[in-house]
Write a protein that holds these residues in place. Sequence first.
Motif, PDB file in Angstrom:
ATOM      1  N   ALA B 129     -62.960  -9.958 -24.402  1.00  0.00           N
ATOM      2  CA  ALA B 129     -61.407  -9.797 -23.786  1.00  0.00           C
ATOM      3  C   ALA B 129     -61.836 -11.279 -22.355  1.00  0.00           C
ATOM      4  O   ALA B 129     -61.075 -11.985 -22.206  1.00  0.00           O
ATOM      5  CB  ALA B 129     -60.872  -8.548 -23.210  1.00  0.00           C
ATOM      6  N   ALA B 130     -62.600 -10.922 -21.771  1.00  0.00           N
ATOM      7  CA  ALA B 130     -63.436 -11.246 -20.709  1.00  0.00           C
ATOM      8  C   ALA B 130     -64.579 -11.867 -19.740  1.00  0.00           C
ATOM      9  O   ALA B 130     -65.042 -10.387 -20.733  1.00  0.00           O
ATOM     10  CB  ALA B 130     -61.867 -11.150 -19.211  1.00  0.00           C
ATOM     11  N   VAL B 131     -64.736 -12.302 -18.983  1.00  0.00           N
ATOM     12  CA  VAL B 131     -66.376 -12.282 -18.929  1.00  0.00           C
ATOM     13  C   VAL B 131     -66.326 -12.936 -17.323  1.00  0.00           C
ATOM     14  O   VAL B 131     -65.392 -14.166 -17.259  1.00  0.00           O
ATOM     15  CB  VAL B 131     -67.252 -13.244 -19.407  1.00  0.00           C
TER      16      VAL B 131
ATOM     17  N   ALA D  23     -63.390 -16.061 -25.337  1.00  0.00           N
ATOM     18  CA  ALA D  23     -62.816 -14.859 -23.838  1.00  0.00           C
ATOM     19  C   ALA D  23     -62.950 -15.770 -22.432  1.00  0.00           C
ATOM     20  O   ALA D  23     -63.525 -16.466 -22.569  1.00  0.00           O
ATOM     21  CB  ALA D  23     -63.936 -13.794 -23.196  1.00  0.00           C
ATOM     22  N   PRO D  24     -62.208 -15.862 -21.645  1.00  0.00           N
ATOM     23  CA  PRO D  24     -62.044 -16.152 -20.824  1.00  0.00           C
ATOM     24  C   PRO D  24     -62.820 -16.157 -20.143  1.00  0.00           C
ATOM     25  O   PRO D  24     -63.397 -14.527 -19.983  1.00  0.00           O
ATOM     26  CB  PRO D  24     -60.546 -16.130 -20.158  1.00  0.00           C
ATOM     27  N   VAL D  25     -63.715 -16.880 -19.317  1.00  0.00           N
ATOM     28  CA  VAL D  25     -65.083 -16.904 -18.280  1.00  0.00           C
ATOM     29  C   VAL D  25     -64.235 -16.522 -16.929  1.00  0.00           C
ATOM     30  O   VAL D  25     -64.252 -18.505 -16.727  1.00  0.00           O
ATOM     31  CB  VAL D  25     -66.261 -17.232 -19.019  1.00  0.00           C
ATOM     32  N   HIS D  26     -64.703 -16.547 -15.981  1.00  0.00           N
ATOM     33  CA  HIS D  26     -64.451 -16.804 -14.347  1.00  0.00           C
ATOM     34  C   HIS D  26     -65.655 -17.047 -14.024  1.00  0.00           C
ATOM     35  O   HIS D  26     -66.861 -15.854 -14.284  1.00  0.00           O
ATOM     36  CB  HIS D  26     -63.235 -15.579 -13.660  1.00  0.00           C
ATOM     37  N   ASN D  27     -66.492 -18.143 -13.771  1.00  0.00           N
ATOM     38  CA  ASN D  27     -67.874 -18.021 -12.370  1.00  0.00           C
ATOM     39  C   ASN D  27     -67.936 -18.641 -11.631  1.00  0.00           C
ATOM     40  O   ASN D  27     -67.123 -20.074 -11.631  1.00  0.00           O
ATOM     41  CB  ASN D  27     -68.241 -18.625 -14.731  1.00  0.00           C
TER      42      ASN D  27
END
Lengths: 183, 183, 183, 183
Positions: B129-131, D23-27
């Motif tokens: 769903a998200a990373v 999936a959206p990724v916050h990096n």
Amino acid sequence: MFNKKTIFLGFASVLLAGTVVAAPVHNTNITEEEVRKAQEAWGAALIQISQDYSEGGLAKAKETAEAVLNQAYGYAQGPVLFKPTLATGETTFRITQEGALAYFVGDNPEFGDSGFALKGWREYSFENAAVYINGDLALTMGHVHLINAAGEKTTVDKTWGFKKDDQGDLRIVLHHSSLPYSK
Amino acid sequence: MFNKKTIFLGFASVLLAGTVVAAPVHNTNITEEEVRKAQEAWGAALIQISQDYSEGGLAKAKETAEAVLNQAYGYAQGPVLFKPTLATGETTFRITQEGALAYFVGDNPEFGDSGFALKGWREYSFENAAVYINGDLALTMGHVHLINAAGEKTTVDKTWGFKKDDQGDLRIVLHHSSLPYSK
Amino acid sequence: MFNKKTIFLGFASVLLAGTVVAAPVHNTNITEEEVRKAQEAWGAALIQISQDYSEGGLAKAKETAEAVLNQAYGYAQGPVLFKPTLATGETTFRITQEGALAYFVGDNPEFGDSGFALKGWREYSFENAAVYINGDLALTMGHVHLINAAGEKTTVDKTWGFKKDDQGDLRIVLHHSSLPYSK
Amino acid sequence: MFNKKTIFLGFASVLLAGTVVAAPVHNTNITEEEVRKAQEAWGAALIQISQDYSEGGLAKAKETAEAVLNQAYGYAQGPVLFKPTLATGETTFRITQEGALAYFVGDNPEFGDSGFALKGWREYSFENAAVYINGDLALTMGHVHLINAAGEKTTVDKTWGFKKDDQGDLRIVLHHSSLPYSK
């Protein structure tokens, strides 16, 4: 080889005096104490929303919930990995702030939640099973206990990820909550 | 002011030639690709234990499970935040490797598990769903789907935390799995 | 909605008793204290090499220097950003352990160093101007003072980067040392 | 044991279709490309200050230098580990923004600098000897080459530490610059 004379004159006093002024330290790391406070603040916020709902109705509860989400969660920075206790099906994961707000105070037909924070919560405590600290990110896992106005107790299995931002505030970037498995 | 002559002689060729050799880079960060592979490896390992159980019985399954835990989880480095899908009560959290092994293959009266990895799993897939990637740590949240030998499908809500170690291997340091909430 | 009875029985004792066992914490972060000790250890190691050279000659000094590099620097993990005080020209940067060893004890025609650690160092102190801590990495900048057997003092401008490895040991991954600028 | 029916209905389409939405990724990690751009931006800023000085005098140069320091350095977040090339003695380290500004444009009797950025720089290039990336922090070491309006070349040994902030901007938190050692 070295210009020893210059160096000697410049720093001998330091070596002789032996008094070293403490250097300023910039430390971006998260601490156990900060994590504990953030966990306490989460519970206090949940109870505040419940009390605001009792005293001021949905409008006041929603206002408080929005303030809590703005401050305690990291939605402004990007997606948050949030699996609320009672969320399921297509809306299991609340990656956006809209979905999180819907979970806490309901009133959003897209999500169909009854409003978890409106359930009359009065007391809160937590027990960490373990804590993992890695830089500016801390992970906790354990039980959270809630007691409502009727004195009924609820316990959930809870995982949190807290990220310390540039201003030193902790923000929830991960939140997985689930009811205990019933055999 | 500067010793320009020395500097000129030393580096003029570089400036003229304009050919810059690529500098070696040491990068400790975790990548999306590594996370995806670690998620795939977890599923492959679960199915392997199930198959080894079918073909070689408990002894073989346990041997494989120990190897998986040694390689894929971070128990050798410290406590792991592990809440398995079907764990509950006093043994909800499996902070030690002994508890994790008991969950996967049972055979440990202290924990009373039937052995999650022995349930005949044959297929595995996941949907993130998200990373969230932060340095050498990555967090994922989403659904994991499992199909057993009878063709029955099971889905769980799954959160993982992967830490990249000094050798470049990813290790699970957080694992929260729960059945979907039933209204 | 919740299975309150099960939850009540399972955790009431915890809520009533109010005694919470401290959770195990895994913390990968570097601390100021660890940084200070690593800085002291670097100086002690330099003096040890000098003393070993006086007492045991080059062979003994080289053996000690190799041990120091193996333990205190991160060459085994990858390139180290090392600009030694007296290195210049084509061999300014000692990215490999071979280059670092050559700098400290000489005896390598490829680098042409006279051996910085062989210069009879007897005393060592440092003054941090500032410290920056970010996860498992700490940066320090300040003056390092050295006194040799003849009582001559040398001061250098020094920057270090220390990385905490999986075993909890600090390793130097960055080291920029330079003589003070002479107007 | 599991509520298989619900699960089957909920996710069968996903399993069958096999189409998984990304999936959206916050990096939060820093990349080599970002580091390279920050290194280029530093040189462009230095040349800009020099040009502004030529065209608009000290006032304009100072305005530009302040803007550069506000944007490219981390002084607003805390102390910066800055050892400029030509700084020495009591003012070797410029931990505060005031000290950094004084170094670049002079005009501050407390520091006594002639203004490094006012020296007519026209061209800039860099050669990294090695790069170390650790989470949101990157360290670089190598040579920086500068050419002034008279065509004279200067090379310095340069170490930078770049920290990626919450908005994704890189800020210099470490900067050690020194003239090559002259034998």
